[in-house]
Design an enzyme around this catalytic site. Structure first.
Site, PDB file in Angstrom:
ATOM      1  N   SER A   1       0.749  -1.256   0.071  1.00  0.00           N
ATOM      2  CA  SER A   1       0.245   0.003   0.175  1.00  0.00           C
ATOM      3  C   SER A   1       0.787   1.148  -0.082  1.00  0.00           C
ATOM      4  CB  SER A   1      -0.880  -0.116   1.210  1.00  0.00           C
ATOM      5  OG  SER A   1      -0.053  -0.121   2.274  1.00  0.00           O
TER       6      SER A   1
ATOM      7  N   HIS B   1      -0.913   5.835   6.713  1.00  0.00           N
ATOM      8  CA  HIS B   1      -0.410   5.514   5.318  1.00  0.00           C
ATOM      9  C   HIS B   1       0.082   7.247   5.040  1.00  0.00           C
ATOM     10  CE1 HIS B   1      -2.008   1.718   5.369  1.00  0.00           C
ATOM     11  NE2 HIS B   1      -1.411   1.373   4.382  1.00  0.00           N
TER      12      HIS B   1
END
Length: 267
Positions: free
Chosen positions: A42, A249
């Site tokens: 990711s 993230h």
């Protein structure tokens, strides 16, 4: 100006122009010969950065991710973007290596965080006690130290076999938190230090395996310094957010300001 002097100046100017033209042509030719493949998890697909491609589905490949940004800046002649949210080393081997072949000249990836249990560790640290967090981090570090090296070696060997002519750039993971930071709420500094320590362990393991494979490792921790969660400057990482899978993230600024310069330096 004497005629001879004018001719000398003209000749020098023409030579300079020809030199610039040669450099520009060479740059264009080099870009045209690059066949770039972006693999990984990711952090490479761009989860958390928004603006996802319609074809990527749950892989959440973002137009704001560093692979797309590098592609847009350098115009390679071929671009294969197969990084996927949640990917572990086995997914790279089973689903992503097929994007490579002997014509591939550049490969990038981040991988290893999910193998070491990044998501579950963060869930424990956010929802449970300091001791539970420290235990989860310890387990993740033990996995990264004892089991992950062999899995990374398999991935790097497979990449070399599938794309023997490629330059391979492996990027690391940033610290998530600035400690002490300016957050009023959230998890304790004890947890934040432990999570950052796990990133150090993970990056250390990856860097050693990358060096052993003869690839290039790019450390992003310095680039993210002061831009972590609770940082003094603009934050390049999502804290707890919705959708929940985008938590912890890099956001679009983190991809552009942190990962893209690392990729550019490594490539």
């Amino acid at each position: 100006m004497p005629v001879r002097s004018a001719r000398v100046v003209f000749a020098a100017s023409l030579a300079a122009l020809l030199s610039l033209s040669t450099i520009a042509a060479a740059t264009t030719a080099n870009a045209a010969s690059v066949h770039y493949a972006a693999l990984g998890d990711s952090y490479s697909s761009g989860v958390g950065a928004g603006n996802y491609t319609s074809e990527s589905g749950s892989c959440k490949r973002s137009y704001n991710s560093y692979p797309y940004l590098w592609k847009n800046a350098n115009s390679p002649s071929a671009f294969a973007f197969v990084a996927c949210s949640g990917a572990v080393t086995g997914d790279v081997l089973n689903s992503q290596i097929s994007a490579l072949d002997s014509s591939t000249t550049l490969v990038s990836l981040t991988i290893g965080g999910n193998d070491a249990g990044f998501a579950s560790t963060m869930e424990t640290c956010v929802l449970s006690s300091d001791s539970s967090c420290l235990n989860a981090v310890s387990n993740a570090e033990a996995y990264a130290t004892n089991t992950l090296p062999g899995k990374l070696d398999q991935v790097y060997s497979a990449i070399h076999s599938a794309a023997p002519n490629a330059h391979v750039v492996v990027l690391g993971y940033p610290h998530l938190y600035q400690v002490p930071g300016n957050c009023w709420f959230g998890i304790s500094d004890t947890k934040r230090n432990a999570i950052n320590g796990a990133a150090d362990t993970l990056d250390g393991v990856i860097a050693k395996r990358v060096a052993n494979a003869g690839f290039t490792f790019e450390d992003v921790r310095g680039l993210f310094a002061s831009h972590e969660i609770c940082g003094d400057s603009s934050t390049w990482l999502n804290s707890t957010t919705f959708p929940i899978d985008e938590s912890y993230h890099p956001n679009a600024s983190g991809q552009a300001g942190g990962y893209l310069p690392a990729m550019t330096a490594g490539a």
